[in-house]
Design an enzyme around this catalytic site. Structure first.
Site, PDB file in Angstrom:
ATOM      1  N   ARG A  65     -25.941  -2.394   5.688  1.00 47.94           N
ATOM      2  CA  ARG A  65     -25.625  -3.825   5.594  1.00 47.94           C
ATOM      3  C   ARG A  65     -26.219  -4.622   6.755  1.00 47.94           C
ATOM      4  O   ARG A  65     -26.459  -5.812   6.640  1.00 47.94           O
ATOM      5  CB  ARG A  65     -24.095  -4.019   5.661  1.00 47.94           C
ATOM      6  CG  ARG A  65     -23.347  -3.759   4.403  1.00 47.94           C
ATOM      7  CD  ARG A  65     -23.400  -4.967   3.506  1.00 47.94           C
ATOM      8  NE  ARG A  65     -22.975  -4.651   2.169  1.00 47.94           N
ATOM      9  CZ  ARG A  65     -21.719  -4.685   1.749  1.00 47.94           C
ATOM     10  NH1 ARG A  65     -20.762  -5.042   2.568  1.00 47.94           N
ATOM     11  NH2 ARG A  65     -21.431  -4.377   0.517  1.00 47.94           N
ATOM     12  N   GLU A 101     -20.102  -5.687   8.807  1.00 47.28           N
ATOM     13  CA  GLU A 101     -21.092  -4.920   9.563  1.00 47.28           C
ATOM     14  C   GLU A 101     -22.196  -5.816  10.122  1.00 47.28           C
ATOM     15  O   GLU A 101     -22.678  -5.604  11.238  1.00 47.28           O
ATOM     16  CB  GLU A 101     -21.700  -3.818   8.686  1.00 47.28           C
ATOM     17  CG  GLU A 101     -20.762  -2.659   8.370  1.00 47.28           C
ATOM     18  CD  GLU A 101     -19.737  -2.935   7.282  1.00 47.28           C
ATOM     19  OE1 GLU A 101     -19.833  -4.012   6.653  1.00 47.28           O
ATOM     20  OE2 GLU A 101     -18.833  -2.118   7.052  1.00 47.28           O
ATOM     21  N   LYS A 122       0.846  -1.187   0.000  1.00 45.61           N
ATOM     22  CA  LYS A 122       0.000   0.000   0.000  1.00 45.61           C
ATOM     23  C   LYS A 122       0.888   1.246   0.000  1.00 45.61           C
ATOM     24  O   LYS A 122       1.888   1.296   0.706  1.00 45.61           O
ATOM     25  CB  LYS A 122      -0.888  -0.004   1.258  1.00 45.61           C
ATOM     26  CG  LYS A 122      -2.362   0.047   0.910  1.00 45.61           C
ATOM     27  CD  LYS A 122      -3.263  -0.126   2.093  1.00 45.61           C
ATOM     28  CE  LYS A 122      -4.545   0.657   1.827  1.00 45.61           C
ATOM     29  NZ  LYS A 122      -5.654   0.258   2.660  1.00 45.61           N
TER      30      LYS A 122
HETATM   31  C1  LIG Z   1     -19.275  -2.208   3.604  1.00 47.60           C
HETATM   32  C2  LIG Z   1     -18.100  -1.299   3.773  1.00 47.60           C
HETATM   33  N1  LIG Z   1     -17.537  -1.131   4.990  1.00 47.60           N
HETATM   34  C3  LIG Z   1     -16.484  -0.310   5.152  1.00 47.60           C
HETATM   35  C4  LIG Z   1     -15.971   0.372   4.084  1.00 47.60           C
HETATM   36  C5  LIG Z   1     -14.833   1.374   4.271  1.00 47.60           C
HETATM   37  N2  LIG Z   1     -13.622   0.927   3.562  1.00 47.60           N
HETATM   38  C6  LIG Z   1     -13.267   1.433   2.369  1.00 47.60           C
HETATM   39  S1  LIG Z   1     -11.887   0.763   1.776  1.00 47.60           S
HETATM   40  C7  LIG Z   1     -11.700  -0.194   3.140  1.00 47.60           C
HETATM   41  C8  LIG Z   1     -10.526  -1.099   3.274  1.00 47.60           C
HETATM   42  C9  LIG Z   1     -10.494  -2.075   2.174  1.00 47.60           C
HETATM   43  O1  LIG Z   1      -9.393  -2.917   2.369  1.00 47.60           O
HETATM   44  P1  LIG Z   1      -8.922  -3.838   1.206  1.00 47.60           P
HETATM   45  O2  LIG Z   1     -10.086  -4.490   0.571  1.00 47.60           O
HETATM   46  O3  LIG Z   1      -7.876  -4.724   1.746  1.00 47.60           O
HETATM   47  O4  LIG Z   1      -8.338  -2.836   0.131  1.00 47.60           O
HETATM   48  P2  LIG Z   1      -7.021  -1.924   0.213  1.00 47.60           P
HETATM   49  O5  LIG Z   1      -7.505  -0.539   0.513  1.00 47.60           O
HETATM   50  O6  LIG Z   1      -6.130  -2.479   1.248  1.00 47.60           O
HETATM   51  O7  LIG Z   1      -6.433  -1.994  -1.147  1.00 47.60           O
HETATM   52  C10 LIG Z   1     -12.734   0.005   4.042  1.00 47.60           C
HETATM   53  C11 LIG Z   1     -12.878  -0.642   5.350  1.00 47.60           C
HETATM   54  C12 LIG Z   1     -16.590   0.185   2.832  1.00 47.60           C
HETATM   55  N3  LIG Z   1     -16.179   0.831   1.749  1.00 47.60           N
HETATM   56  N4  LIG Z   1     -17.631  -0.651   2.700  1.00 47.60           N
END
Ligand SMILES: Cc1ncc(C[n+]2csc(CCOP(=O)(O)OP(=O)(O)O)c2C)c(N)n1
Length: 639
Positions: free
Chosen positions: A394, A366, A282
């Site tokens: 959700r 969630e 990242k």
């Molecule tokens: C249902 C939901 N919960 C929380 C989020 C907030 N959120 C956006 S990106 C993220 C992290 C995603 O992690 P990952 O899939 O590993 O992707 P990365 O950013 O590490 O590439 C979160 C928790 C969301 N977008 N949707």
């Protein structure tokens, strides 16, 4: 190169070196735009090579590439003809920070919530098979999003698909903060496997030995593909995804474009679902983001040279929520906090540090967070579940079934309720009043300022059943905090403004038809109380007699106060930062119907549409929720 190439078509003609140069240019472009507009920096820098490889191997848009959440789709946008427009990223009427099919045929779904890509991809693949089509479908999902319930349901279901579907697991060990949970630990185990480490070097050497070979040739190099296949399949070990019907490939280096292309072109032709596990970093390529990827996950504008954010930090409702909860948890050892992968965003970082054994980050889950909290409450704890309004959607059935039906004392704290600004329609939290207020046993509150938020948290914790508090993505009002948090009487609102002049008469040539010597009652909830008071003061100067009620509770409404004030009014106006359909104003209308109140009612709130991105204040004003527009709407002067 970015300026000159016809993207994505020209990608297939590029050499390894040219692809590398292009990756560098894309990174610079992303850093520049995000430093000016804000946005998701770390995830986008981590997926540049993956985007390049995907668009080189696949033929988008006939092949479908689905980005989970979509917050990492900036390189994809650049590679699909939107480089110039990227300057308007996340601005009003600009390029969305997430995929948007209205923007480009290369964006398959409008997304923003995590964990949907595998289900969507599976549906697309199934419909392709039924129609006898032959395009390819790829889902790109992060390790954080893979752990969500929807993803796991999709993985489970994919077993029955006996045709091509590629799921690329973009594993950077991070959600927004450090990824958590058993699945995450499992993949860490795979990553740390010495076979991977050793083979990674061997494969890299092999790829480096390939001379300046153009990508088309690379596609044809079956021999290389087969050698590659042996390399990566050799060390697949026992991987649970295989048991679920996926063929597992990996893990491979997600910053090696040629290696990625090789793996993808192998996976592309498979006759069954493939999970390609790629390891990325990242923030890759920008030192401050590599060092602190969480800080730059959702960045505000910053100085590229130093990485310093340009906007001075302001105290927000999330901060007050976080500090109030710490204070209350110090007083009561039964208080526990639950978040679904949003430790920092919700303001729970201090709580997590102070009370590690009473803090639960359950991952992007969630639904589980809600049911888990029901369990905690049944066991005697006082759980506070902090989830953004939009993501709590959700957990609707779980709130009904596992909390309200059981009448359990779970406190839901809904941050980002209302308009969120730059993230736009997927993130606006405008439906919560409508989806919570009809649930029996639920108490639903919204504070007018940070002082009231603190009291409401205390109120929710002392209440014997489910309660929810919604508050905006905003800096605080800046009011004085009471010395001690206190419990508010459930269902009791307050009059926060009343005109001094009794029975006003028309003041001559006044412009308004509605306000002319009328008694107007504004009933506002949460963030709309202060703008309503301002509007009321203006209306008073125009000759109206105005009263403003801070409702505090969406449910139960303060029947006595509202009905008695409405009885003294010629017009009732409800004001809410939420959808009009089934929201706060609807609750007041229902009350009037039940109580036989027949005063004309005007509801001010958000219309029946998905609200676009744009600065919060601008969007609020656009939809009539600034003090000026509230006043104008009431006095009939709104355009
Ligand atoms: C249902 C939901 N919960 C929380 C989020 C907030 N959120 C956006 S990106 C993220 C992290 C995603 O992690 P990952 O899939 O590993 O992707 P990365 O950013 O590490 O590439 C979160 C928790 C969301 N977008 N949707």
């Amino acid at each position: 190169m970015l300026e000159k190439l016809d993207l994505p078509c020209s990608l297939k003609k590029l050499s390894c070196e040219e692809l590398e140069q292009l990756a560098g240019e894309i990174r610079d472009r992303i850093i520049k735009v995000v430093s000016e507009n804000g946005g998701h920096l770390s995830s986008n820098l981590g997926s540049v090579e993956l985007s390049l490889a995907l668009h080189t191997v696949y033929d988008s848009p006939s092949d479908k590439i689905i980005w989970d959440v979509g917050h990492q789709s900036y390189a994809h946008k650049i590679l699909t003809g939107r480089n110039r427009e990227l300057d308007s990223l996340r601005k009003y009427e600009g390029i969305s920070g997430y995929p948007n099919p209205e923007e480009s045929p290369h964006d398959i779904f409008m997304t923003g919530h995590a964990g949907t890509s595998i289900s969507s991809a599976l549906g697309l693949a199934k419909s392709r098979d039924i129609f006898g089509q032959d395009h390819k479908v790829v889902a790109v999902i992060g390790d954080g999003s893979l752990s969500g319930g929807v993803s796991l349901e999709a993985v489970n279901n994919a077993m029955h698909l006996n045709s091509n579907l590629v799921v690329v697991l973009n594993d950077n060990e991070m959600s927004i903060s450090k990824n958590v949970g058993g699945l995450s630990e499992y993949f860490t185990g795979v990553r740390m496997n010495p076979i991977y480490t050793g083979t990674k070097e061997r494969v890299e050497k092999m790829v480096k030995r390939i001379p300046k070979i153009g990508v088309p040739l690379f596609h044809l190099a079956e021999k290389i593909k087969n050698r590659f296949k042996n390399f990566i399949i050799d060390f697949q070990a026992e991987v649970i995804v295989e048991e679920l019907g996926f063929e597992y490939l990996g893990p491979i280096d997600g910053h090696n474009t040629m290696l990625l292309m090789s793996a993808l072109s192998f996976a592309k032709d498979a006759k069954k679902p493939i999970l390609l596990h790629v390891i990325t970093k990242k923030g890759k390529g920008y030192a401050p983001a590599e060092k602190d990827p969480t800080k730059y996950h959702g960045a505000t504008p910053f100085d590229i040279r130093t990485g310093e954010f340009l906007n001075p930090p302001a105290r927000t409702y999330s901060d007050v929520f976080g500090s109030s909860l710490v204070e209350l948890a110090e007083r009561d050892p039964a208080v526990v906090a639950v978040t679904a992968a949003m430790v920092d965003g919700t303001g729970l970082d201090e709580f997590a540090n102070k009370f590690p054994s009473r803090f639960f980050d359950v991952g992007i889950a969630e639904e589980h967070a809600v049911v888990f909290s029901g369990g905690l409450a049944k066991g005697g704890m006082k759980p506070v579940v902090a989830i953004y309004s939009t993501f709590l959607q959700r957990g609707y059935d779980e709130i009904f079934h596992d909390v309200c039906l059981q009448n359990l004392p779970v406190a839901f704290c809904l941050d980002r309720a209302g308009i969120v600004g730059d993230d736009g329609p997927t993130h606006n939290g405008v439906f919560d009043m409508a989806y919570l207020r009809h649930l029996p046993n639920m108490v639903l509150m919204a504070p007018k300022d940070e002082n009231e938020l603190r009291h409401m948290i205390f109120t929710a914790l002392t209440h014997k059943g489910p309660a929810a508090i919604r508050y905006p993505r905003s800096k605080v009002a800046g009011v004085r905090m009471d010395e001690k948090a206190k419990s508010l009487e459930i269902g009791r609102g307050e009059v926060v403004f009343k005109s001094q002049v009794q029975n006003p008469k028309s003041q001559g040539d006044h412009k308004s038809q509605i306000t002319n010597s009328k008694r107007i009652l504004l009933i506002a909830i949460g963030s709309m109380v202060h703008p309503s008071v301002e509007a009321a003061k203006q209306l008073e100067t125009q000759g109206s007699f105005t009263t403003v009620i801070n409702a505090r509770f969406v449910k139960p409404l303060d029947k006595g106060l509202i009905v008695s004030e409405a009885g003294k009014s010629d017009l009732v106006v409800t004001v809410e930062e939420g959808c009009l359909q089934g929201g706060f104003g609807s609750a007041v209308l229902e009350l009037f119907e039940e109580e036989g109140v027949s005063v004309p009612v005007k509801r001010i709130g958000l219309p029946d549409k998905f609200i676009e991105a744009g600065k919060r204040d601008f969007i609020l004003d656009k939809y009539g929720l600034s003090a000026k527009k509230i006043e104008a709407k009431i006095s009939g002067t709104a355009q």
